[in-house]
Design an enzyme around this catalytic site. Sequence first.
Site, PDB file in Angstrom:
ATOM      1  N   ARG A 166       0.835  -1.203   0.000  1.00 13.42           N
ATOM      2  CA  ARG A 166       0.000   0.000   0.000  1.00 13.42           C
ATOM      3  C   ARG A 166       0.870   1.254   0.000  1.00 13.42           C
ATOM      4  NH1 ARG A 166      -3.775  -2.768   4.554  1.00 13.42           N
ATOM      5  NH2 ARG A 166      -5.225  -3.838   3.161  1.00 13.42           N
ATOM      6  N   ARG A 223      -6.661   0.490  14.613  1.00 13.04           N
ATOM      7  CA  ARG A 223      -6.263   1.448  13.570  1.00 13.04           C
ATOM      8  C   ARG A 223      -7.273   2.578  13.438  1.00 13.04           C
ATOM      9  NH1 ARG A 223      -3.227  -2.090   8.850  1.00 13.04           N
ATOM     10  NH2 ARG A 223      -2.722  -3.810  10.222  1.00 13.04           N
TER      11      ARG A 223
END
Length: 310
Positions: A131, A154
């Site tokens: 990513r 997260r």
Amino acid sequence: MRKIVVGSRKSNLALTQSKWVIEELKRVSNGKYEFELKEIVTKGDRILDVTLSKVGGKGLFVKEIEKAMYDKEIDFAVHSMKDMPAVMPEGLIIGSIPVREDSRDAFISKDGRTLDQLPAGAIIGTSSLRRGSQILAARPDLEVKWIRGNIETRMRKLKEENFDAIILAAAGMKRVGWDESIITEYLEPEVCVPAVGQGALAIECREDDLELLELIKKINDDYTEKTVKAERTFLHLLNGGCQVPIGGYATLEGNEITLTALVGSKDGDIILKEKITGNNPEEVGKEAADRLAARGAKQLIEEALKEEEE
Ligand SMILES: NCc1[nH]cc(CCC(=O)O)c1CC(=O)O
């Protein structure tokens, strides 16, 4: 009546996935089996503060579960396909691949701005080299910072810490029931090639448990199996591991598989991408690996490995 014991990691995602598979199996077996869910804590769950690629990568989440399977404490385990090593250990197999969830990455920003809209210097949280590389290729003016933890952690870090956006697998969010409206945008494969197997599940069991194999095959999905096969063949032959940004995503139309395969540098300066079509998943995967190797993918991988040792 045989009782089938299912081993699962303790995370919300793992438990949700295991329970989903159990429900699917109940549906196709008309009450013929009893199921028990057994929680297992893996090394990967215990060391959550270190970058994954630094502590041994994918195997971390599956080793303890595989031992329990050898010891017949459990009969099968449900894994996220993308956490599965390329080569299966002796005696164990991926006996079934159920229908895939959304394979895309989800971009979630603090203030609703998309990847294109974020200002220079904005900080993107991800623990994935793949990513990070693709984000920096699209937006070299952004900053990528490592973030770890499960989906819940997260999301909390996005709110509380100095991140402008994070990227998560859409599949994980959907499976655990997060409201899709928190997703700012889906990153299409043209922007961010997903991880090999992303969104798919692997049901792992002993290869000699024929009764169980027959049962789990009933929830195998042919489309998912073929596309994942092409992706995993590519990953395996290029031998990328998780030290290098690598991605693979295949679709199937009629009999024709189309695989987009990617290898890049961590800073996103180099992106090698190939799109291969064909009828045979293994051939398509091999072709992608060969073409990327011919363009210098092996050197990228070797350089990434050397960096790890330093
Ligand atoms: N790397 C951890 C992991 N393994 C599987 C998923 C999500 C579900 C999937 O891809 O099937 C995630 C979380 C994420 O990458 O955001």
